[in-house]
Write an enzyme that holds these catalytic residues in place. Sequence first.
Site, PDB file in Angstrom:
ATOM      1  CD  GLU A  30      -2.590  -1.196   2.934  1.00 25.58           C
ATOM      2  OE1 GLU A  30      -2.318   0.041   3.788  1.00 25.58           O
ATOM      3  OE2 GLU A  30      -3.275  -2.182   2.876  1.00 25.58           O
ATOM      4  CE  LYS A  88       5.191   4.973   6.762  1.00 25.19           C
ATOM      5  NZ  LYS A  88       5.064   6.857   7.405  1.00 25.19           N
ATOM      6  CG  ASP A  99       4.021  12.787   4.842  1.00 26.49           C
ATOM      7  OD1 ASP A  99       4.208  12.616   6.040  1.00 26.49           O
ATOM      8  OD2 ASP A  99       5.659  13.147   4.301  1.00 26.49           O
ATOM      9  CD  GLU A 158      -0.998   9.259   8.193  1.00 27.79           C
ATOM     10  OE1 GLU A 158      -1.637   8.284   9.366  1.00 27.79           O
ATOM     11  OE2 GLU A 158       0.211   9.628   7.968  1.00 27.79           O
ATOM     12  CE1 TYR A 180      -3.329   3.573   9.079  1.00 30.54           C
ATOM     13  CE2 TYR A 180      -2.857   5.503   7.552  1.00 30.54           C
ATOM     14  CZ  TYR A 180      -2.839   4.417   8.344  1.00 30.54           C
ATOM     15  OH  TYR A 180      -2.474   5.954   9.252  1.00 30.54           O
ATOM     16  CE  LYS A 199      10.007   7.557   6.209  1.00 33.67           C
ATOM     17  NZ  LYS A 199       9.722   8.013   8.275  1.00 33.67           N
ATOM     18  CB  CYS A 256      27.728  27.590  26.529  1.00 33.36           C
ATOM     19  SG  CYS A 256      26.241  28.754  27.031  1.00 33.36           S
ATOM     20  CB  CYS A 287      26.197  31.033  30.029  1.00 32.84           C
ATOM     21  SG  CYS A 287      26.855  29.435  30.036  1.00 32.84           S
ATOM     22  CB  CYS A 332      26.900  24.773  28.237  1.00 39.10           C
ATOM     23  SG  CYS A 332      26.278  26.048  29.540  1.00 39.10           S
ATOM     24  CB  CYS A 359      22.913  27.664  31.079  1.00 36.06           C
ATOM     25  SG  CYS A 359      23.361  28.014  28.818  1.00 36.06           S
TER      26      CYS A 359
HETATM   27  S1  IVH Z   1      -0.462   0.693   8.740  1.00 39.28           S
HETATM   28  C1  IVH Z   1       0.065  -1.059  13.221  1.00 39.28           C
HETATM   29  N1  IVH Z   1      -0.821   1.352   6.897  1.00 39.28           N
HETATM   30  O1  IVH Z   1       1.992   5.397   8.719  1.00 39.28           O
HETATM   31  C2  IVH Z   1       0.394  -0.038  11.912  1.00 39.28           C
HETATM   32  N2  IVH Z   1      -0.250   3.713   8.725  1.00 39.28           N
HETATM   33  O2  IVH Z   1       5.040   4.331  10.673  1.00 39.28           O
HETATM   34  C3  IVH Z   1      -0.378   0.922  11.923  1.00 39.28           C
HETATM   35  N3  IVH Z   1       0.687   5.531   7.729  1.00 39.28           N
HETATM   36  O3  IVH Z   1       0.808   5.576  12.149  1.00 39.28           O
HETATM   37  C4  IVH Z   1      -0.372   1.662  10.683  1.00 39.28           C
HETATM   38  N4  IVH Z   1      -0.087   5.239   6.083  1.00 39.28           N
HETATM   39  O4  IVH Z   1      -0.312   6.733  10.801  1.00 39.28           O
HETATM   40  C5  IVH Z   1      -0.437   1.686   7.949  1.00 39.28           C
HETATM   41  N5  IVH Z   1      -0.987   2.358   4.307  1.00 39.28           N
HETATM   42  C6  IVH Z   1      -0.777   1.935   5.523  1.00 39.28           C
HETATM   43  C7  IVH Z   1      -0.144   3.668   6.052  1.00 39.28           C
HETATM   44  C8  IVH Z   1       0.252   4.457   7.333  1.00 39.28           C
HETATM   45  C9  IVH Z   1      -0.149   5.814   6.507  1.00 39.28           C
HETATM   46  C10 IVH Z   1       1.548   6.224   8.879  1.00 39.28           C
HETATM   47  C11 IVH Z   1       0.070   5.605   9.697  1.00 39.28           C
HETATM   48  C12 IVH Z   1       1.301   5.065  11.174  1.00 39.28           C
HETATM   49  C13 IVH Z   1       2.032   5.220  10.678  1.00 39.28           C
HETATM   50  C14 IVH Z   1       3.574   4.310  10.958  1.00 39.28           C
END
Ligand code: IVH
Length: 667
Positions: free
Chosen positions: A112, A114, A116, A172, A224, A311, A405, A408, A423, A429
């Site tokens: 899937e 991820k 953001d 998300e 998700y 990532k 520093c 200070c 420091c 400080c």
């Molecule tokens: S699964 C138990 N699926 O990534 C794990 N997370 O670093 C459940 N996220 O906190 C998360 N896309 O906010 C999952 N397709 C996806 C995602 C996703 C974004 C985010 C989510 C999570 C973070 C994990």
Amino acid sequence: MDLFKQRIDDLRKELNRHNHNYYVLNSPQISDYEYDMLMKELESLERDYPEFDDDLSPTHRVGSDLSAGFTQVAHIHPMLSLSNTYSVSEVDDFMTRTRQQLMGETFSIVGEMKFDGTSISLIYENGRLVRAVTRGDGEKGDVVTENVKTIRSIPLELSGKGYPKMFEIRGEIVLPWNAFEKLNAERASNGEPVFANPRNAASGTLKMQNSAEVSRRGLDAYFYYMLGNDLPCDNHYDNMLKAREWGFKVSDVMTRLESIEQVDEFISHWDTARKLLPVATDGLVFKVNSLRQQLNLGYTAKSPRWAIAYKFQAERALTRLLHVSYEVGRTGVITPVANLEPVLLSGTIVKRASLHNEDIIKSLDIHEGDMVYVEKGGEIIPKITGVEVDMRQSEAKKIEFVSHCPACGSTLQRVEGEAAWICPQKYTCKPQMVGRIEHFVGRRMMNIDGIGEETAQLLFDQGMIKNIADLYDLTLDEIAMLDRFANRSAERILQGLEASKSVPFERVLFALSIPFVGETTAKKIARKVGNIDRLMEMNNDELMEIDDVGSRIAESIIDYFAEDCNKEIIDRLRKVGLQFALPEEKSENRTNKLQGKSVVISGTFAHHSRDEYKTIIEMNGGKNVGSISKKTDYVLAGENMGPAKYEKATSLGIEIIDEDTFLKLIE
Ligand code: IVH
């Protein structure tokens, strides 16, 4: 039924359907004008017949500017994060490891995007949205239901059938690129600060007090992950298809993958194809599809073993280093910061980047005026990752780390075995003193409403507070005398301080700024030790018995309590009523039914994962050990207990108990 009630119901259903067509399926069936007419008719009927009001009506999606502050609730299941990697070969390792952990069983992976943004947990009961909660600290989060209701793609009432009576769905919340750009353009023209990226914009928006403004900004949400006791299917993929049928926006990028090769192909395709998506993504997520296999794989303390996030490599930009400045943190650590000629990077403008520490400066061999590469990793602060040596001016001077520093003036000390310079003037400080106060009042610590970084700084500069205990001596008149403060904000500060008296011990411990004692460590210490008096008496060896506490942390705790000024602060805080012990019920949760017993876990289970059983054993005074010996008291046996283990246990006469018997035993 009443004729008007009937019409109201029909209009609500119809508008919900059009919302879904427009916001989830991207395929509107009627014109905006027709939609507005239906909405107006419903609004006017609801005004005339308030007895038929329903807070999930589509008319409520516009929000109100009267939304109250947020309350916090505990998550039903903690919201964990995912383990991360930037390397394809580590994803391959994950596949191999998973196969081994599943004892060679075949398994499918779901790939899937991820997203953001900011994660959200929604609870539905009888098909109706009852609560929306932010991630918070993973264990508890803020209730943001009113704001979430304004997100048009989130179903307030589910369609179709077959949804459990109660379930949780996670996703998300994102601000799509076009809404992000529009919002920033508006803010820039109003002279307001712009958001660094869509993630900050989404989380900032979700936490606004004014849901009408939230409604206007155009948030969206992708789902998700579904949790609950009676989910429709035994695998993640099919559950997500069901969620889509019930009205949730589930991304089209969701593919079942059966081999390492298919996983690698998925990565190389989406590495570039993601740039065409309407929302920001920072990677891919791979999840084991079968829920039974997920349960078998279980969790580490932080993340599921059945999933991994890959990532994307951050984009980088080339710009000029203007100068390096140095910041002093609350623990005295000096952080070098590169001030840069502003440059556009993944849609946002970057002016500053972290240089972390002296070693990084040395290894980059960075000179004044150098052209440098800036990258945005997962963190909010971008970093310098390289220097274009060919573009260096001939007379450019090498950057040397400061020896004193910047605040200070005292001589810096290098922490043994670490790259950091600090420091040593902890108690005189200024940035360290203010930093500790800012930390103390912060959201994840004492969460003192009304005091942010600026106010803490102001109170300090005015000589009204020198340390965290002084906060509780502030009076209404004193605060209200400050220029910026009206009586109301002064009252808010006092209420915030009052409310902080019920913040639990583990957060108070974190709030004290004991060097190296972070959020998780503080939690572990609090749960193990129970109160501050006991902690103050503990020696090195005793401290090191606590999970997560090594010699460096143990030493730091001992040093902290050795200082008279810290003891005095704790005394004063105790007198005003802060929590320095765990509440009774936390300790009551534990029993000593397994006191002194050592238990081996073997096989797979139906009610809890192996990790959960480990915790349960420890909570009840027992010890979970890896292999069977004469000293073992019980073997907790699930399905498929290994034959060798079975034989060993029986030959040593060790009691083998099944899952249900075990649960009864500790009931
Ligand atoms: S699964 C138990 N699926 O990534 C794990 N997370 O670093 C459940 N996220 O906190 C998360 N896309 O906010 C999952 N397709 C996806 C995602 C996703 C974004 C985010 C989510 C999570 C973070 C994990």
